[in-house]
Write a protein that holds these residues in place. Structure first.
Motif, short mmCIF file in Angstrom:
data_model
loop_
_atom_site.label_atom_id
_atom_site.label_comp_id
_atom_site.label_asym_id
_atom_site.label_seq_id
_atom_site.Cartn_x
_atom_site.Cartn_y
_atom_site.Cartn_z
N VAL A 97 8.72 9.73 -4.70
CA VAL A 97 9.71 9.00 -4.11
C VAL A 97 11.22 9.49 -4.79
O VAL A 97 11.25 9.34 -5.97
CB VAL A 97 9.47 7.53 -4.16
CG1 VAL A 97 10.65 6.71 -3.54
CG2 VAL A 97 8.13 6.97 -3.85
N LEU A 98 11.96 9.80 -3.90
CA LEU A 98 13.32 10.03 -4.36
C LEU A 98 14.13 8.99 -4.88
O LEU A 98 14.11 7.90 -4.16
CB LEU A 98 14.21 11.08 -3.36
CG LEU A 98 13.30 12.33 -2.79
CD1 LEU A 98 14.22 12.99 -1.74
CD2 LEU A 98 12.97 12.99 -3.84
N MET A 158 3.66 9.51 -7.39
CA MET A 158 2.60 8.50 -7.28
C MET A 158 1.34 9.63 -7.05
O MET A 158 1.20 10.66 -6.77
CB MET A 158 2.72 8.05 -5.54
CG MET A 158 3.90 7.74 -5.40
SD MET A 158 4.24 5.89 -6.16
CE MET A 158 5.97 6.19 -6.30
N HIS A 159 0.19 8.79 -7.44
CA HIS A 159 -1.20 9.56 -7.44
C HIS A 159 -2.08 8.97 -6.55
O HIS A 159 -2.10 7.45 -6.21
CB HIS A 159 -1.70 9.75 -8.67
CG HIS A 159 -0.90 10.57 -9.53
ND1 HIS A 159 -0.48 11.84 -9.44
CD2 HIS A 159 -0.26 10.08 -10.96
CE1 HIS A 159 0.04 12.35 -10.41
NE2 HIS A 159 0.24 11.26 -11.48
N SER A 160 -3.06 9.57 -5.86
CA SER A 160 -3.96 8.95 -5.20
C SER A 160 -5.13 9.98 -4.97
O SER A 160 -5.04 11.16 -5.19
CB SER A 160 -3.74 8.42 -3.62
OG SER A 160 -3.58 9.51 -2.82
N THR A 161 -6.41 9.49 -4.46
CA THR A 161 -7.46 10.69 -4.50
C THR A 161 -7.29 11.36 -3.15
O THR A 161 -7.77 12.40 -2.87
CB THR A 161 -8.91 9.84 -4.38
OG1 THR A 161 -8.75 8.79 -3.57
CG2 THR A 161 -9.05 9.78 -5.88
N ASP A 162 -6.34 10.94 -2.31
CA ASP A 162 -6.24 11.47 -1.05
C ASP A 162 -5.01 12.46 -0.90
O ASP A 162 -4.09 12.29 -2.03
CB ASP A 162 -6.10 10.54 0.16
CG ASP A 162 -7.21 9.86 0.71
OD1 ASP A 162 -8.12 10.33 1.16
OD2 ASP A 162 -7.15 8.44 0.40
N THR A 163 -4.91 13.51 0.05
CA THR A 163 -3.73 14.10 0.01
C THR A 163 -3.20 14.10 1.74
O THR A 163 -3.66 13.83 2.27
CB THR A 163 -4.00 15.84 -0.36
OG1 THR A 163 -4.92 16.09 0.72
CG2 THR A 163 -4.54 15.92 -1.72
N HIS A 213 1.02 1.49 -12.73
CA HIS A 213 0.53 0.52 -12.07
C HIS A 213 0.31 0.70 -10.39
O HIS A 213 0.58 1.87 -9.91
CB HIS A 213 1.90 -0.42 -11.86
CG HIS A 213 1.98 -1.66 -11.54
ND1 HIS A 213 1.82 -2.23 -10.24
CD2 HIS A 213 1.52 -2.98 -12.34
CE1 HIS A 213 1.66 -3.62 -10.23
NE2 HIS A 213 1.47 -3.96 -11.33
N ASP A 214 -0.52 -0.18 -9.95
CA ASP A 214 -0.83 -0.16 -8.48
C ASP A 214 0.43 0.02 -7.56
O ASP A 214 1.20 -0.84 -7.73
CB ASP A 214 -1.43 -1.10 -8.04
CG ASP A 214 -3.15 -1.13 -8.61
OD1 ASP A 214 -3.29 -0.38 -9.29
OD2 ASP A 214 -3.94 -2.00 -8.40
N ILE A 215 0.34 0.71 -6.68
CA ILE A 215 1.41 0.73 -5.44
C ILE A 215 0.78 0.71 -4.06
O ILE A 215 0.14 1.71 -3.90
CB ILE A 215 2.48 1.97 -5.58
CG1 ILE A 215 3.23 1.85 -7.04
CG2 ILE A 215 3.34 2.23 -4.42
CD1 ILE A 215 4.08 2.89 -7.31
N PHE A 259 -1.97 3.63 -4.12
CA PHE A 259 -1.46 4.82 -5.04
C PHE A 259 -1.24 4.25 -6.47
O PHE A 259 -1.53 3.06 -6.76
CB PHE A 259 -0.09 5.10 -4.52
CG PHE A 259 -0.33 5.84 -3.31
CD1 PHE A 259 -0.53 7.20 -3.15
CD2 PHE A 259 0.02 5.20 -2.10
CE1 PHE A 259 -0.62 7.76 -2.00
CE2 PHE A 259 0.11 5.72 -0.90
CZ PHE A 259 -0.12 7.18 -0.88
N GLU A 260 -1.31 5.06 -7.51
CA GLU A 260 -0.70 4.65 -8.78
C GLU A 260 0.36 5.39 -9.05
O GLU A 260 0.61 6.62 -8.83
CB GLU A 260 -1.89 5.40 -9.70
CG GLU A 260 -1.65 4.62 -11.07
CD GLU A 260 -3.02 5.30 -12.20
OE1 GLU A 260 -2.69 6.43 -12.63
OE2 GLU A 260 -3.88 4.66 -12.02
N LYS A 261 1.45 4.50 -9.79
CA LYS A 261 2.49 5.15 -10.09
C LYS A 261 2.42 6.16 -11.42
O LYS A 261 1.72 5.89 -12.27
CB LYS A 261 3.70 4.16 -10.75
CG LYS A 261 5.23 4.79 -10.90
CD LYS A 261 6.12 3.60 -11.23
CE LYS A 261 7.52 4.18 -11.93
NZ LYS A 261 8.38 3.28 -12.07
N GLY A 262 3.03 7.43 -11.12
CA GLY A 262 2.45 8.41 -12.13
C GLY A 262 3.68 8.50 -13.39
O GLY A 262 4.51 7.58 -13.40
N ASN A 263 3.18 9.45 -14.37
CA ASN A 263 3.89 9.21 -15.39
C ASN A 263 5.26 9.97 -15.40
O ASN A 263 6.30 9.70 -16.20
CB ASN A 263 3.13 10.13 -16.75
CG ASN A 263 1.86 9.25 -17.09
OD1 ASN A 263 2.08 7.90 -17.23
ND2 ASN A 263 0.77 9.96 -17.23
#
Lengths: 239, 344
Positions: free
Chosen positions: B250-251, B216-221, B282-284, B203-207
């Motif tokens: 993430v809460l 978080m972002h990724s190409t999967d759902t 950043h990568d997560i 994942f990538e930490k989102g803005n």
């Protein structure tokens, strides 16, 4: 009867859940179970509170081990008298509510969604009683229900940026009295003079889970009087 | 005897370790996004326990002191000056009446903390001085706001944290260590395939990230079985909920107390400050641990925090690391000028 299940909730908590669907029975069971646990658990339980269909128990790890807390709670569940979970001992409140168009901007959409007339909606809301299912979203904010099945309508697709404190909103067979000016995805169908949360009061929340509320219609000028003359905790009367 | 805020970002708040037993009121625990930063401050200031500090989120601020005290700067690495003298994060220093602390930038990390010895005289609500979102129970931090404190004339040398092992103050430096996740009451709502995919996805930490939660972002759902019919239930900081778009959110400390999105698990509490301080983009990665393992991590973490006090050393830097050495007032705030004069 609903069979409760026990789940770990973080490293210092457990959840007792009554099924996976919101029903009046499951909600009543959760509220009553939380009340019984208040008496049953020792000081090791530092927080016991109910949500819609579950009870949260936080334990103090310096007073009890997680294994002992889990054992105590599963013994409680096994020994629970399910009959005793069927009724709550809530207080009763009668709440004035103004349904005039300027205080109910979504009433028309709500009636269309339910396929009911305005007077049918208001008649039902002022003749049935609803219980506080849980508090949440904002401090002290009550989720009320369940309304008759005819009141099942999904949340709106658009968010209303702000409804005022005291707003009565409805969706998914439930009502909420807004505790603060906040956005909503529910239908704004009335206005009450109620302050749900007053930080300086003890306790700060007006309602607790299990309380029973009825609504009676008031005019816009009566609403103004209630808001201006009465302190928040005297607007409604317990019985 | 106060700290006066001259400037501050709108998202700054006052935060201590948070509230207890507040969920019944519909109020989350709150508390500092970087909890160890409060423990670092307590050890630097020789306070017995962590107290409320100003949490600067994303940007710094400017603060004037009206009486002598000790100040600690912890959490994010910062570019900061006490009057004209540079000061660094993870250090404590003495201030005199009229001194101004200016934090011009957060260089590593998103949350910086300004603490004074003994804390601020601010009312408690539900056992905490932390601001409650949407409630004006405490001071709303803004320019012109004044926070009272008890004066402290004791002025030992400036000091900073040496740290060691897991207490090393490196958590604002981005790392690729995975975030550890325990199962929760709704993990079973997800298929084993979805859970496996979650733990192998980069994942990538989102803005979008604040005190309520971090996207978080990724190409999967990711979605739960029967996702739209899940009954709202208790949530807590660390919960990884799958939003309608199927991305994890993430809460964090000011999350709502209940929520209707399904939650695949919970990030362990000892990793939350690291997540808070990580830069966007950043990568997560997430990795699964058992609840018993998480309890062991927590007790080891707590033990380390209790030992921080032994890891405070005098501020000593190699002159070559101080490019503008000659511009320093090297005795400012280090010793009391009047006492020294009296001794002569």
């Amino acid at each position: 009867m609903l069979h409760p299940t026990l789940h770990a909730f973080g490293t210092d908590g457990f959840l007792i859940r009554f099924g996976e669907d919101l029903t009046q029975d499951a909600n009543t069971a959760a509220i009553t179970c939380a009340e019984q646990l208040q008496d049953h658990c020792g000081t090791w339980a530092i927080e016991i509170t109910s949500a819609l269909i579950s009870v949260l128990v936080r334990f103090n790890p310096s007073e009890i081990s997680p294994q002992e807390a889990e054992r105590a709670l599963s013994q409680f569940i096994d020994a629970i008298d399910t009959k005793s979970l069927e009724t709550t001992q809530g207080r009763r409140f009668s709440i004035p509510c103004c349904f005039d168009p300027e205080h109910a901007p979504d009433m028309q959409d709500f009636c269309t969604a339910l396929n009911m007339s305005r007077s049918q909606v208001i008649d039902t809301l002022t003749s049935c009683s609803v219980s506080v299912l849980t508090l949440g979203f904002a401090p002290g904010q009550p989720y009320l229900g369940l309304l008759p099945e005819a009141f099942f309508t999904p949340r709106r697709s658009a968010i209303t940026p702000q409804v005022p404190k005291g707003a009565l909103v409805s969706a998914v067979q439930q009502l909420i009295i807004y505790a603060a000016n906040n956005p909503t995805g529910w239908y704004h169908i009335g206005q009450t003079p109620v302050t749900c949360f007053e930080p300086k009061a003890t306790p700060p929340n007006m309602f607790r889970a299990g309380d029973v509320l009825t609504f009676h219609a008031c005019s816009a000028s009566e609403l103004k009087q209630y808001e201006a003359q009465l302190s928040p905790f005297e607007v409604v009367h317990g019985a | 005897m106060a700290l006066e805020i001259l400037s501050i970002s709108p998202s700054a708040t006052l935060q201590d370790v948070g509230r207890r037993a507040s969920v019944a009121y519909g109020i989350s625990a709150g508390g500092a996004m970087d909890q160890p930063a409060l423990w670092h401050a307590a050890s630097l200031l020789r306070d017995a326990a962590p107290v409320a500090a100003i949490e600067c989120a994303g940007q710094g601020g400017t603060f004037r002191f009206t009486s002598p005290t000790r100040v600690a700067l912890t959490g994010a690495e910062v570019r900061a000056k006490l009057n004209d003298t540079p000061v660094r994060a993870q250090s404590a220093f003495s201030v005199q009446a009229g001194d101004t602390l200016s934090i011009s930038a957060l260089t590593h990390g998103n949350y910086a903390y300004v603490s004074v010895k003994g804390g601020f005289a601010v009312p408690h609500f539900l056992g905490s001085q932390s601001n409650v979102p949407t409630l004006d129970t405490g001071p709303k931090l803004a320019a012109g706001m004044v926070l009272e404190y008890s004066p402290c004339a004791f002025a030992p040398p400036n000091c900073f944290h040496t740290g060691s092992g897991t207490t090393k103050i490196t958590h604002c430096k981005p790392s690729h260590d995975p975030f550890r996740v325990i199962p929760g009451p709704q993990t079973g709502f997800f298929s084993q395939d979805t859970i496996n995919l979650f733990f192998t996805t980069l994942f990538e930490k989102g803005n979008r990230g604040d005190r309520m939660g971090i996207e978080m972002h990724s190409t999967d759902t990711f979605s739960a079985n029967n996702q739209s019919n899940i009954v709202s239930d208790f949530t807590q900081a660390g919960d990884i909920q799958m939003t309608g778009a199927g991305q994890p959110y993430v809460l964090m400390r000011d999350c709502q107390t209940t929520g209707g999105y399904p939650r695949i698990g919970t990030v362990v509490s000892v990793d939350l400050h690291r997540l808070a301080q990580l830069p966007a983009g950043h990568d997560i990665r997430f990795t699964s641990v058992t609840i018993d393992q998480a309890r062991q991590l927590e007790s080891a973490h707590h033990k380390n925090l209790m030992q921080l006090r032994g890891m405070v050393g005098p501020m000593v830097r190699h002159p070559k690391d101080i490019p503008n050495l000659l511009s320093y007032q090297l005795i400012s705030g280090v010793i009391s000028a009047t006492d020294a004069k009296d001794d002569e």
